[in-house]
Design a protein around this motif. Structure first.
Motif, mmCIF file in Angstrom:
data_model
loop_
_atom_site.group_PDB
_atom_site.id
_atom_site.type_symbol
_atom_site.label_atom_id
_atom_site.label_comp_id
_atom_site.label_asym_id
_atom_site.label_seq_id
_atom_site.Cartn_x
_atom_site.Cartn_y
_atom_site.Cartn_z
ATOM 1 N N THR A 1 -5.760 -46.075 -39.268
ATOM 2 C CA THR A 1 -7.206 -46.157 -39.431
ATOM 3 C C THR A 1 -7.809 -44.813 -39.826
ATOM 4 O O THR A 1 -7.216 -43.752 -39.601
ATOM 5 N N ASP A 2 -8.991 -44.886 -40.396
ATOM 6 C CA ASP A 2 -9.692 -43.701 -40.894
ATOM 7 C C ASP A 2 -10.528 -43.088 -39.768
ATOM 8 O O ASP A 2 -11.750 -43.006 -39.843
ATOM 9 N N HIS A 3 -9.852 -42.688 -38.682
ATOM 10 C CA HIS A 3 -10.502 -42.019 -37.564
ATOM 11 C C HIS A 3 -10.050 -40.563 -37.510
ATOM 12 O O HIS A 3 -9.018 -40.203 -38.072
ATOM 13 N N PRO B 1 -6.324 -41.156 -35.747
ATOM 14 C CA PRO B 1 -6.003 -42.474 -36.317
ATOM 15 C C PRO B 1 -5.242 -43.376 -35.347
ATOM 16 O O PRO B 1 -4.438 -42.918 -34.527
ATOM 17 N N ARG B 2 -5.509 -44.667 -35.462
ATOM 18 C CA ARG B 2 -4.795 -45.704 -34.712
ATOM 19 C C ARG B 2 -3.813 -46.376 -35.663
ATOM 20 O O ARG B 2 -4.130 -46.597 -36.831
ATOM 21 N N ASP C 1 -11.024 -48.957 -30.318
ATOM 22 C CA ASP C 1 -11.999 -47.887 -30.121
ATOM 23 C C ASP C 1 -12.688 -48.017 -28.765
ATOM 24 O O ASP C 1 -13.008 -47.020 -28.118
ATOM 25 N N TYR D 1 -10.471 -46.573 -26.223
ATOM 26 C CA TYR D 1 -10.213 -45.154 -26.457
ATOM 27 C C TYR D 1 -11.359 -44.279 -25.958
ATOM 28 O O TYR D 1 -11.138 -43.190 -25.426
ATOM 29 N N ARG D 2 -12.582 -44.757 -26.119
ATOM 30 C CA ARG D 2 -13.754 -43.930 -25.804
ATOM 31 C C ARG D 2 -13.941 -43.743 -24.300
ATOM 32 O O ARG D 2 -13.694 -44.655 -23.508
ATOM 33 N N CYS E 1 -6.867 -39.258 -26.149
ATOM 34 C CA CYS E 1 -8.171 -39.633 -25.585
ATOM 35 C C CYS E 1 -8.594 -38.706 -24.449
ATOM 36 O O CYS E 1 -9.783 -38.473 -24.231
#
Length: 578
Positions: A105-107, A110-111, A152, A155-156, A174
């Motif tokens: 993913t575009d984090h 990434p995930r 997400d 994760y947060r 995290c």
């Protein structure tokens, strides 16, 4: 329409390119064709080349036509009209299915996950035909490089690492257990693996396997060997793509095969030297047509409204000069490779086209819908309890869509009113027995969980914890939604794959409830101390109110509705239980 009628109508047509339509008395379009010279082409139907065409001409009552400026326009108009009218005597495109992909993913962190619907901006690899093998590879990558797989939401705002960290499959960015720079290096290693540098995964696995064998930890060594085999098989599939990193051409590879009365075209799409997309398309094919006709129909119908690749590789020559000219004018190189890497790609497309499936084949339809191999053996799981009492789980087996009752199992679970924890315990029990070789049944191809996203998440947590590599999905009762790790599916009520999952889910539920009632009736309760309440009356009370607490809360009127409970006994129950 007879022979004279065809000739008469043909004499009225112009000697120009265009399309023609045979229509019946209800103005239904029976067949659409293209022609360089409309008059000559339609006149040829006065002497039909096959029994099928003769039957079509006999059914027709009129022949309509449209003139075009060029042969290419005629080709495209023919494709559009076939899509619009779906004429029964044409080969026509019906639908398509997709395959699973791997995305980063575009984090900022990434995930990595398997998906069929990539997120915007994600780096995507694949698609792949064997989802189970892909998940083995992802687990191995996570064990070595620790990339996160959580949502997400999970994760947060975490105060401490989750179970994935404890199991060694996540480095817990995290909570800062790994720096952003070090995590970025791990992401780059995973990218290098998918880009062809396979040693970043196979080398650590091989070293770990050899180390376990040297320490005589043979079970762990065998587990690592199986992972290594899966990774190398995965690499072998990926290597069939065009591997020249300097190649920048886009390539579509087409393979066609018949499935009963329909045909399937599998399309592989490569960009920059790597496969980035695979799909399957179903076409309705009239009797008497061969695979060459399937290619002739698919190419214009599919590409008429899509961007062209730089080249198209086919397993068979479409044998159509108009298609070849059209593609050549668009700069597309159409060819049939005879050997080498391109021929290997064509073989892979044919393999995908021949994969079993179909509307009347429940297992094939399920495999197509989920993008997995045909799941010939499926196990269903459900949990039943009464407010956390008499908690039991069921495990039913279906082989080739039929219940295999000799392979049914059931288990008493911990007493608690937590459906997720109960499902996790049930699946962990099954997985542990399988991994340790204590279950005499073959491993299933798919697990079906009775419940929704929560139950599925609990089951997958158990599978990951134990290391049992079996795909799992869930079927939620209220709206009959199919929940998978990739998303939620709302299939039509008449979908054959949904009917199969419903049967499995319902059987698991029935078997769980049956066992729960047996266990509940065997449990000693406060009702045993109530004068006048024997074993049969106790069973009736528990079945009616679900638990002792339910009996305690019942009114005198409700208690008297139970067979064998009169006014005096109802008063006694209220007095003793309250």
């Amino acid at each position: 329409m007879d022979t004279d009628g065809v000739r008469t109508r043909a004499a009225d047509l112009p000697r120009e390119p265009g399309i023609y339509q045979f229509e019946d008395t209800d103005e239904r379009v029976l067949y659409v064709g293209k022609a360089v010279d409309l008059r000559d082409r339609v006149r040829s139907y006065a002497d039909p080349r096959s029994d099928r065409i003769a039957a079509m001409v006999e059914r027709a009552r009129t022949i309509d036509f449209s003139v075009t400026d060029t042969e290419t326009q005629a080709l495209l108009l023919e494709a559009n009209l076939i899509k619009r009218h779906r004429p029964p005597y044409n080969v026509r495109l019906k639908d398509d299915k997709s395959y699973p992909l791997v995305q980063l993913t575009d984090h900022a962190v990434p995930r990595i996950e398997v998906t069929r619907d990539p997120a915007e901006g994600a780096t995507v690899y694949g698609p792949f035909t064997d989802k189970g093998r892909v998940e083995v590879v992802l687990k191995a990558l996570r064990e070595i490089y620790g990339l996160r797989g959580c949502s997400d939401h999970k994760y947060r705002n975490r105060d401490r690492p989750c179970l994935d960290y404890e199991m060694g499959i996540c480095s817990a960015p995290c909570t800062g257990e790994i720096s952003a720079a070090d995590y970025g290096e791990d992401v780059e290693n995973v990218e290098r693996f998918f880009e062809g540098e396979t040693g970043v995964l196979t080398d650590p696995l091989r070293r770990a396997m050899e180390g376990a064998a040297a320490e005589q930890a043979f079970e762990r060594a065998a587990n690592l060997r199986d992972k290594l085999d899966a990774v190398e098989a995965f690499v072998g599939e990926s290597d069939t793509a065009v591997s020249d990193a300097s190649a920048r051409a886009t390539t579509d590879v087409l393979g066609a095969a018949f499935e009963g009365e329909t045909a399937v075209v599998a399309r592989l799409h490569a960009e920059g030297g790597k496969l980035v997309e695979r799909d399957r398309h179903t076409l309705a094919v009239p009797d008497g047509e061969g695979t060459d006709a399937v290619y002739r129909a698919f190419i214009p119908q599919y590409y008429a409204e899509r961007e062209f690749p730089d080249r198209i590789l086919c397993a068979e020559d479409p044998a159509d000069a108009d298609i070849e000219a059209w593609l050549a004018a668009e700069g597309v190189d159409l060819r049939v490779p005879g050997a080498g890497r391109e021929a290997t790609l064509v073989d892979l497309a044919l393999k995908n086209a021949r994969r079993r499936g179909g509307a009347d084949d429940e297992l094939g339809a399920l495999a197509d819908a989920l993008g997995i191999d045909r799941p010939d053996r499926i196990e269903g799981f459900d949990v039943s309890h009464a407010q956390g009492r008499a908690v039991v789980g069921s495990n039913v087996s279906f082989v080739d869509t039929k219940a295999e009752k000799a392979d049914y199992r059931r288990k008493k679970l911990s007493e608690r009113n937590d459906d997720y924890a109960n499902m996790r315990e049930l699946v962990r029990w099954r997985a542990t027995r399988a991994v340790e070789g204590r279950d005499d049944r073959p491993d299933p191809d798919l697990l079906v969980i009775d419940g929704g996203d929560g139950q599925l998440g609990a089951a997958r947590d158990a599978l990951t914890e134990v290391g049992w590599d079996v795909p799992a999905i869930a079927l939620a009762k209220d709206e009959e939604l199919v929940v998978t790790p990739d998303g939620v599916y709302d299939w039509p009520d008449d979908a054959p794959q949904l009917h199969l999952l419903q049967r499995i889910r319902d059987e698991a539920h029935r078997f769980a409830v049956q066992y729960h009632q047996t266990v509940r009736d065997e449990v000693s309760t406060a009702l045993d101390e109530v004068p006048g309440i024997g074993p049969e009356t106790r069973k009736r009370l528990l079945r009616r109110f679900g638990s002792v607490e339910g009996v305690r809360s019942a009114s005198l009127t409700e208690l008297r509705t139970v067979d064998g409970i009169g006014e005096r006994t109802a008063e006694t129950i209220r007095t003793r239980l309250n």
